[in-house]
Design an enzyme around this catalytic site. Structure first.
Site, PDB file in Angstrom:
ATOM      1  N   SER A  23      49.551 -35.331  -2.602  1.00  0.00           N
ATOM      2  CA  SER A  23      48.175 -34.932  -2.280  1.00  0.00           C
ATOM      3  C   SER A  23      48.119 -33.851  -1.207  1.00  0.00           C
ATOM      4  CB  SER A  23      47.379 -36.158  -1.824  1.00  0.00           C
ATOM      5  OG  SER A  23      48.062 -36.839  -0.792  1.00  0.00           O
ATOM      6  N   ASN A 110      47.074 -46.652   4.202  1.00  0.00           N
ATOM      7  CA  ASN A 110      45.772 -47.040   3.652  1.00  0.00           C
ATOM      8  C   ASN A 110      44.664 -47.013   4.707  1.00  0.00           C
ATOM      9  OD1 ASN A 110      47.252 -47.406   1.384  1.00  0.00           O
ATOM     10  ND2 ASN A 110      47.070 -49.641   1.297  1.00  0.00           N
ATOM     11  N   THR A 155       0.192 -27.022 -11.211  1.00  0.00           N
ATOM     12  CA  THR A 155       0.698 -28.258 -11.807  1.00  0.00           C
ATOM     13  C   THR A 155       0.992 -27.893 -13.264  1.00  0.00           C
ATOM     14  OG1 THR A 155      -1.458 -29.058 -12.531  1.00  0.00           O
ATOM     15  CG2 THR A 155      -0.769 -29.736 -10.337  1.00  0.00           C
ATOM     16  N   HIS A 156       1.994 -28.464 -13.841  1.00  0.00           N
ATOM     17  CA  HIS A 156       2.439 -28.117 -15.208  1.00  0.00           C
ATOM     18  C   HIS A 156       2.750 -26.625 -15.332  1.00  0.00           C
ATOM     19  CE1 HIS A 156       0.767 -32.064 -16.452  1.00  0.00           C
ATOM     20  NE2 HIS A 156      -0.177 -31.746 -15.592  1.00  0.00           N
ATOM     21  N   SER A 277      23.036  -4.803 -12.433  1.00  0.00           N
ATOM     22  CA  SER A 277      23.600  -5.018 -13.759  1.00  0.00           C
ATOM     23  C   SER A 277      24.555  -3.873 -14.074  1.00  0.00           C
ATOM     24  CB  SER A 277      22.461  -5.061 -14.782  1.00  0.00           C
ATOM     25  OG  SER A 277      22.945  -4.699 -16.062  1.00  0.00           O
ATOM     26  N   LYS A 283      17.945  -2.939 -13.210  1.00  0.00           N
ATOM     27  CA  LYS A 283      17.952  -4.364 -12.872  1.00  0.00           C
ATOM     28  C   LYS A 283      18.313  -4.656 -11.421  1.00  0.00           C
ATOM     29  CE  LYS A 283      17.707  -7.652 -15.238  1.00  0.00           C
ATOM     30  NZ  LYS A 283      18.414  -8.182 -16.390  1.00  0.00           N
ATOM     31  N   ASN A 285      18.948  -8.355  -9.753  1.00  0.00           N
ATOM     32  CA  ASN A 285      18.948  -9.757 -10.177  1.00  0.00           C
ATOM     33  C   ASN A 285      19.012 -10.746  -9.009  1.00  0.00           C
ATOM     34  OD1 ASN A 285      18.918  -9.001 -12.886  1.00  0.00           O
ATOM     35  ND2 ASN A 285      21.148  -8.817 -12.945  1.00  0.00           N
ATOM     36  N   GLU A 290      20.164 -17.978  -8.434  1.00  0.00           N
ATOM     37  CA  GLU A 290      20.643 -18.567  -9.691  1.00  0.00           C
ATOM     38  C   GLU A 290      21.932 -19.365  -9.475  1.00  0.00           C
ATOM     39  OE1 GLU A 290      20.556 -15.792 -13.123  1.00  0.00           O
ATOM     40  OE2 GLU A 290      19.336 -14.554 -11.812  1.00  0.00           O
ATOM     41  N   TYR A 317      43.174 -51.385  -1.722  1.00  0.00           N
ATOM     42  CA  TYR A 317      43.447 -49.975  -2.002  1.00  0.00           C
ATOM     43  C   TYR A 317      44.095 -49.804  -3.372  1.00  0.00           C
ATOM     44  CZ  TYR A 317      45.365 -45.280  -1.855  1.00  0.00           C
ATOM     45  OH  TYR A 317      45.670 -43.985  -2.166  1.00  0.00           O
ATOM     46  N   GLN A 322      42.616 -41.773  -4.224  1.00  0.00           N
ATOM     47  CA  GLN A 322      43.032 -40.440  -3.780  1.00  0.00           C
ATOM     48  C   GLN A 322      42.153 -39.348  -4.427  1.00  0.00           C
ATOM     49  OE1 GLN A 322      47.249 -39.444  -3.074  1.00  0.00           O
ATOM     50  NE2 GLN A 322      47.086 -38.118  -4.857  1.00  0.00           N
ATOM     51  N   LYS A 325      39.113 -37.040  -2.777  1.00  0.00           N
ATOM     52  CA  LYS A 325      39.184 -35.906  -1.843  1.00  0.00           C
ATOM     53  C   LYS A 325      38.760 -34.571  -2.410  1.00  0.00           C
ATOM     54  CE  LYS A 325      42.329 -38.524   0.740  1.00  0.00           C
ATOM     55  NZ  LYS A 325      42.164 -39.576  -0.301  1.00  0.00           N
TER      56      LYS A 325
HETATM   57  N1  ARG Z   1      47.178 -39.831  -0.383  1.00  0.00           N
HETATM   58  C1  ARG Z   1      46.721 -41.173  -0.369  1.00  0.00           C
HETATM   59  C2  ARG Z   1      45.222 -41.209  -0.634  1.00  0.00           C
HETATM   60  O1  ARG Z   1      44.631 -40.223  -0.508  1.00  0.00           O
HETATM   61  C3  ARG Z   1      47.027 -41.772   0.948  1.00  0.00           C
HETATM   62  C4  ARG Z   1      47.139 -43.266   0.902  1.00  0.00           C
HETATM   63  C5  ARG Z   1      48.398 -43.651   0.254  1.00  0.00           C
HETATM   64  N2  ARG Z   1      48.556 -45.046   0.235  1.00  0.00           N
HETATM   65  C6  ARG Z   1      49.392 -45.621  -0.628  1.00  0.00           C
HETATM   66  N3  ARG Z   1      49.449 -46.912  -0.589  1.00  0.00           N
HETATM   67  N4  ARG Z   1      50.070 -44.928  -1.494  1.00  0.00           N
HETATM   68  O2  ARG Z   1      44.634 -42.201  -0.962  1.00  0.00           O
END
Ligand code: ARG
Length: 466
Positions: A23, A110, A155-156, A277, A283, A285, A290, A317, A322, A325
Site C-alpha cells: 500500500s 491495525n 420552480t420547475h 473551443s 465559444k 465555455n 461543468e 480488521y 486497506q 485509502k
Molecule cells: N496497509 C494496511 C491497511 O491499510 C495496514 C494494516 C495492515 N494490517 C494487517 N494486519 N495486515 O489497512
C-alpha cells in the site's frame, strides 16, 4: 522487499502478490500522521516504564529526522517497502540501531493504521472547513452587494416569483453553512483515539491509553478494541458530508452554466475561469462549472464503494479495509480543489442586472401579487387566483405584461382593480413586501445577514481557539 514480518515463512512472497498487497504507493501520504502517532506512542511507553527515557529520546530524534529528511528530499519513500509503517520502522532501525526495534512494542499495524487514518481525516476535515468558510465569506459579501438585484425565482425551472440575487445566493449560504456544521458533527463523533487497541484485543503491556489520546488531541481513548481497529464509520460519515458538499456545488454549477448561456445571459463567467473551443472561435465555455458538476460522481462513488467494502466484513480488521485509502484521498482532493476553484469563479462573475430584472418582469412573476391585490379588495383568494389566470391569458394574447395593461383592460376582468394596481405589481413592491423571515424583502434579508455574520464570527473564533 522490506516488510515487517517473515519469521514464520519458508518461502519468499510471489512478486505479484507483494505488489498487489502493498500500500506504500498511496499510504505514503500518512508519513506525518504515522510519525506523530509513533512519537505519542513512545512518549507513553517511556512514561509507563516500558522503555527508558533515553530510548524514547533516541526514537523520537530518529523519527523527527526521518520526517525532516523526507520533506527536504534527502530521503525518498521508495516502493520497496510494503507500506508507510514499514518504511518508517526500517529507516528508524537503520538510523538509530536496535533501539528502533522497540518502537512497535504494544502496537499493531491495525491500531496504527486506524490512528493514521483518523489523524489524516481530522486534518482534511479542517482543511475542507477552511475552504467552506472562504466560500461562505464570498457569498456573504455578494449578498450585501445584491440586496436590490432583482431576478426571477423559479420552480420547475419556470419563472415563479421575483426575488433578489442576494436571496438566491442566501439559499446556498444555508447549504454550505449546514455542510460546515455537519463536519463539526462528524468530528465530535470520531475524535476518540484507537491507539492501544493492538491487533484487536488490546495488549498485556500496561499502556496508558488516556495519555496517548491526550497527546494526540483526542477526547479520550476508544472503548472497544475490536471496534477500534475495524471502525470506518467516521470515514463513511466524512465521505457522506463531502458528497453533500459536491451535491451543493453541482447544483450551483448547473445554475451558473444556465445563467451563463446565451439564452439566459444573466451572468458572464470571467475569462480567467473560462475555456475556449478548438474549432468554434466564438465559444467561451464554462468548463470549471461543468467539471465541478461532473466530479460529483467520483465523490459519490467513493462513499458508495466504501459502504460496499465494509458491508459483510466480519470483526475485526480485514485487509479489505486497506481499500478505504485511495478512494478517500481522491474524494478529499477533489472536494478541496473544487471548493477552491468554485470560490474563485464565483468571485469573478459579472452579473447583468438589467437582464435579470427584465427577465423577472417578463413571465408574469407578479401574478401572485396581482391575486393578493384582489384579495386586499375583498375577493376570496381562490376567486382572485381564477381572475388573474384569465388576466394572464389575455396578456399572452395581446403580448403585454400585467403592468402594461390599461385600467380599462384590467377592469374588464375585475372591477376591483384601481389605479394603485400598478404600484402593487411593480417588481420593487413584489420583492420588498416579502418580509417574512427568510423572504427576499431587503429588511428581512438584513435580519438574516446579521445572523449570518454572527455565524461567521463564531467559526472564526473557533478556528483561532484550535
Ligand atoms: N496497509 C494496511 C491497511 O491499510 C495496514 C494494516 C495492515 N494490517 C494487517 N494486519 N495486515 O489497512
Amino acid at each position: 522487499m522490506a516488510q515487517l514480518w517473515g519469521g514464520r515463512f519458508t518461502k519468499q512472497t510471489d512478486d505479484l502478490v507483494y505488489q498487489f498487497n502493498a500500500s506504500i504507493s498511496f499510504d505514503k501520504r500518512f508519513l506525518k500522521q504515522d510519525i506523530t502517532g509513533s512519537i505519542a506512542h513512545v512518549t507513553m511507553l517511556s512514561d509507563v516504564g516500558i522503555i527508558t527515557e533515553d530510548e524514547k529520546n533516541k526514537i523520537i530524534d530518529g523519527l523527527n529526522g526521518i520526517l525532516e529528511d523526507t520533506l527536504n528530499g534527502k530521503l525518498v519513500i521508495t516502493e520497496t517497502y510494503e507500506d508507510i509503517h514499514s518504511f518508517v520502522e526500517a529507516n528508524l532501525i537503520e538510523r538509530i540501531g536496535d533501539v528502533g526495534k522497540k518502537l512497535h512494542t504494544g502496537r499493531s499495524r491495525n491500531d496504527q493504521v486506524a490512528l493514521d487514518m483518523k489523524l489524516y481525516v481530522r486534518d482534511a476535515l479542517s482543511e475542507v472547513q477552511d475552504r467552506l468558510k472562504a466560500l461562505l465569506h464570498t457569498l456573504d459579501d455578494m449578498m450585501h452587494d445584491h440586496l436590490q438585484t432583482y431576478m426571477p425565482g423559479f420552480t420547475h425551472l419556470q419563472k415563479a416569483q421575483p426575488i433578489t440575487l442576494a436571496h438566491h445566493l442566501g439559499a446556498y449560504f444555508e447549504m454550505f453553512k449546514r455542510d460546515y456544521t455537519r463536519l463539526d458533527d462528524v468530528y465530535e463523533r470520531m475524535n476518540y483515539c484507537p491507539l492501544g487497541a493492538g491487533a484487536l484485543a488490546g495488549t498485556t503491556y500496561p499502556l496508558d491509553r488516556d495519555e496517548t489520546a491526550r497527546l494526540l488531541d483526542f477526547y479520550g481513548p476508544t472503548l472497544n478494541s475490536i471496534d477500534s481497529v475495524s471502525d470506518r464509520d467516521y470515514l463513511i460519515e466524512f465521505l457522506s458530508a463531502l458528497s453533500m458538499i459536491m451535491m451543493h456545488l453541482s447544483r450551483f454549477c448547473e445554475e451558473i452554466i444556465l445563467w451563463n448561456s446565451n439564452e439566459y445571459a444573466f451572468i458572464e463567467i470571467d475569462d480567467t475561469y473560462s475555456t475556449g473551443s478548438s474549432i468554434m472561435p466564438q465559444k467561451k465555455n464554462p468548463d470549471i462549472a461543468e467539471l465541478t458538476r461532473g466530479k460529483c460522481g467520483r465523490v459519490y462513488a467513493a462513499l458508495h464503494a466504501l459502504l460496499v467494502t465494509m458491508k459483510g466484513l466480519p470483526l475485526a480488521y480485514n485487509k479489505d479495509m486497506q481499500e478505504d485509502k485511495e478512494l478517500s484521498f481522491d474524494a478529499i482532493d477533489t472536494v478541496t480543489d473544487c471548493l477552491q476553484l468554485f470560490n474563485g469563479m464565483l468571485k469573478t462573475i459579472t452579473f447583468h442586472k438589467d437582464v435579470m430584472a427584465a427577465s423577472a418582469m417578463n413571465g408574469f412573476t407578479n401574478a401572485t401579487d396581482a391575486a393578493d391585490y384582489l384579495v386586499g379588495r375583498g375577493i376570496p383568494f381562490r376567486d382572485a387566483h381564477a381572475l388573474i389566470g384569465r388576466l394572464v391569458l389575455y396578456c399572452i394574447e395581446v403580448h403585454k405584461n400585467i403592468e402594461q395593461l390599461t385600467l380599462d383592460e384590467l377592469q374588464k376582468i375585475s372591477p376591483a382593480f384601481a389605479d394603485d394596481i400598478y404600484e402593487a405589481v411593480s417588481l420593487k413592491t413584489c420583492v420588498e413586501k416579502r418580509l417574512t423571515v427568510g423572504a427576499p424583502g431587503e429588511e428581512a434579508m438584513r435580519e438574516v445577514l446579521k445572523i449570518n455574520k454572527a455565524f461567521l464570527d463564531m467559526i472564526e473564533e473557533e478556528k483561532e481557539d484550535e
